[in-house]
Design an enzyme around this catalytic site. Structure first.
Site, PDB file in Angstrom:
ATOM      1  N   HIS A  37      32.924  46.499  50.327  1.00 47.88           N
ATOM      2  CA  HIS A  37      33.264  47.371  49.190  1.00 47.88           C
ATOM      3  C   HIS A  37      34.086  48.598  49.574  1.00 47.88           C
ATOM      4  O   HIS A  37      33.843  49.707  49.097  1.00 47.88           O
ATOM      5  CB  HIS A  37      31.979  47.818  48.488  1.00 47.88           C
ATOM      6  CG  HIS A  37      31.216  46.717  47.813  1.00 47.88           C
ATOM      7  ND1 HIS A  37      31.799  45.569  47.360  1.00 47.88           N
ATOM      8  CD2 HIS A  37      29.889  46.598  47.502  1.00 47.88           C
ATOM      9  CE1 HIS A  37      30.871  44.795  46.795  1.00 47.88           C
ATOM     10  NE2 HIS A  37      29.712  45.386  46.870  1.00 47.88           N
ATOM     11  N   HIS A  61      31.165  47.500  39.524  1.00 48.84           N
ATOM     12  CA  HIS A  61      29.876  47.062  40.062  1.00 48.84           C
ATOM     13  C   HIS A  61      28.718  47.450  39.137  1.00 48.84           C
ATOM     14  O   HIS A  61      27.689  47.943  39.602  1.00 48.84           O
ATOM     15  CB  HIS A  61      29.693  47.667  41.457  1.00 48.84           C
ATOM     16  CG  HIS A  61      28.870  46.845  42.385  1.00 48.84           C
ATOM     17  ND1 HIS A  61      27.557  46.526  42.138  1.00 48.84           N
ATOM     18  CD2 HIS A  61      29.177  46.276  43.567  1.00 48.84           C
ATOM     19  CE1 HIS A  61      27.092  45.810  43.136  1.00 48.84           C
ATOM     20  NE2 HIS A  61      28.055  45.634  44.027  1.00 48.84           N
ATOM     21  N   GLU A  73      30.532  40.531  39.041  1.00 45.09           N
ATOM     22  CA  GLU A  73      31.699  41.282  39.520  1.00 45.09           C
ATOM     23  C   GLU A  73      32.917  40.365  39.530  1.00 45.09           C
ATOM     24  O   GLU A  73      32.964  39.398  40.281  1.00 45.09           O
ATOM     25  CB  GLU A  73      31.440  41.794  40.939  1.00 45.09           C
ATOM     26  CG  GLU A  73      30.239  42.695  41.054  1.00 45.09           C
ATOM     27  CD  GLU A  73      29.675  42.682  42.474  1.00 45.09           C
ATOM     28  OE1 GLU A  73      30.374  43.117  43.402  1.00 45.09           O
ATOM     29  OE2 GLU A  73      28.541  42.221  42.663  1.00 45.09           O
TER      30      GLU A  73
END
Ligand code: BGC
Length: 370
Positions: free
Chosen positions: A131, A204, A335
């Site tokens: 991420h 997210h 996601e």
């Protein structure tokens, strides 16, 4: 105030709140100061549509902090996890509601090559980069410009410098959020670079359609329009295989309870689904429904993949605003994304953005009540 069950007075249908409702249910966008970090002002923007649905977004991390919707009995609560103060986010929760980048999900060993140039990223998930690294787009303060005060829309801009977290190129990113009167939250991502770089932007949000973490998401019914998924190794990096879901616990082509076969998936679902799509236009790829609240979520995207994460690592460390510990399977993420580790998998759709190209992608979440 609770995050899930965040009691926005103006959205409660009780008699005592009716007057307030009239005054506060102004459609459009309201900006409030929300503290400071990194020497920068942080804001909370409240987007309200004409049906009284309300989405709050902060320019800290481009974070959706709540999405208030009535349930089938008219009781309003948030369908996403989030905190009502900035301090909740500074304590580094696992990306609750955040805009994730420069590369959402994992890159194996934090390394990849573009041509002959090898790049090394900050690693923050065992040996892998996850991420966007140690300080990804979820932990920076974005520049904010509400579109107008009569349209419920907000644009956030951020320039990620060449070398930030190890990524090449100055990347100019903008993320726009808009809330329609039809309860659709549209997220539009745009980016440009001055050197070739991997880009994979996503949101997210953790959904629990009951609006209360006292209920897990195991009884939510999920459909994912994907005949294939990407199996992973023990560090959650795709093995490279594109595997058929048919006959496995990954087959959500017909609506199925999240918990029905989760015991067959070691650790729970945390996998990228290869979406069935004819082209890269915006299309419906997943639905999630909950009979307790009567709420339904529809996910539309232009992206080729969808990470279904069943909240496996939630372990009570973080608490809702009203003090309830957030535990395993109390919320789940859908996601929209390119496949994890794409920069190291030439058979996966490319995530490399080149100078002169424009990254453009739209994802839409729609919540309705049945
Ligand atoms: C990943 C999970 C991770 C979670 C929070 C998800 O996108 O797939 O493995 O634990 O994000 O970081």
């Amino acid at each position: 105030m609770a995050s899930l069950a965040i009691g926005i007075a103006a959205c409660n249908n009780t008699e005592e709140n009716k007057k307030e409702t009239k005054e506060e249910m102004k459609t459009g966008i309201v900006k409030s100061d929300w503290g400071t970090t990194d020497g920068k002002q942080v804001y909370l923007f409240t987007l309200t549509n004409k049906n009284g649905a309300q989405v709050k977004i902060s320019n800290y991390g481009g974070t959706i902090t709540s999405w208030i919707m009535p349930d089938k009995n008219g009781k309003a609560s948030s369908v996403v996890l989030g905190f009502d103060s900035l301090s909740g986010y500074l304590a580094k929760p696992p990306y609750f509601g955040a805009t994730v980048g420069r590369y959402g999900n994992r890159i194996a060993n934090g390394k990849f090559k573009i041509g002959n140039d090898e790049y090394t990223l900050a690693t923050n998930n065992r040996k892998n980069a996850l991420h966007g690294g140690l300080k990804g787009f979820d932990k920076v303060v974005w520049d904010a410009s509400p579109t107008t005060d009569s349209v419920a829309a907000l644009t956030l801009n951020y320039v990620s410098k060449d070398g930030e977290e190890g990524y090449p190129g100055n990347l100019k990113v903008s993320v726009s959020f808009s809330l329609s009167d039809n309860n659709e939250l549209t997220i539009e991502y745009n980016a440009e670079t001055d050197k070739p770089t991997p880009v994979n932007l996503t949101n997210h949000s953790y959904f629990n359609l009951t609006g209360d973490v006292s209920n897990t998401i195991l009884d939510h019914v999920l459909m994912i329009d994907a005949d294939h998924y990407t199996p992973v190794d023990s560090t959650l990096i795709p093995t490279g295989e594109i595997k058929a879901v048919k006959g496995t616990a990954f087959d959500f082509t017909k609506p199925e309870k999240v918990g029905a076969r989760i015991d067959q998936v070691p650790g729970g679902y945390d996998h990228n689904f290869v979406l069935n799509r004819k082209d890269s236009s915006l299309q419906l790829v997943a639905t999630l429904s909950d009979s307790l609240s009567g709420r339904k979520l529809e996910v539309f995207t232009m992206q080729p993949g969808l990470q279904f994460y069943s909240g496996n690592f939630l372990n009570g460390t973080f608490k809702t605003n009203d003090g309830k510990p957030i535990n395993k399977h109390d919320a789940m993420c859908l996601e929209t994304q390119h496949f994890p580790n794409s920069p190291n998998e030439s058979a996966f759709p490319s995530t490399i953005l080149k100078p002169g190209e424009k990254y453009h992608s739209v994802t839409k979440y729609k919540v309705s009540v049945q």
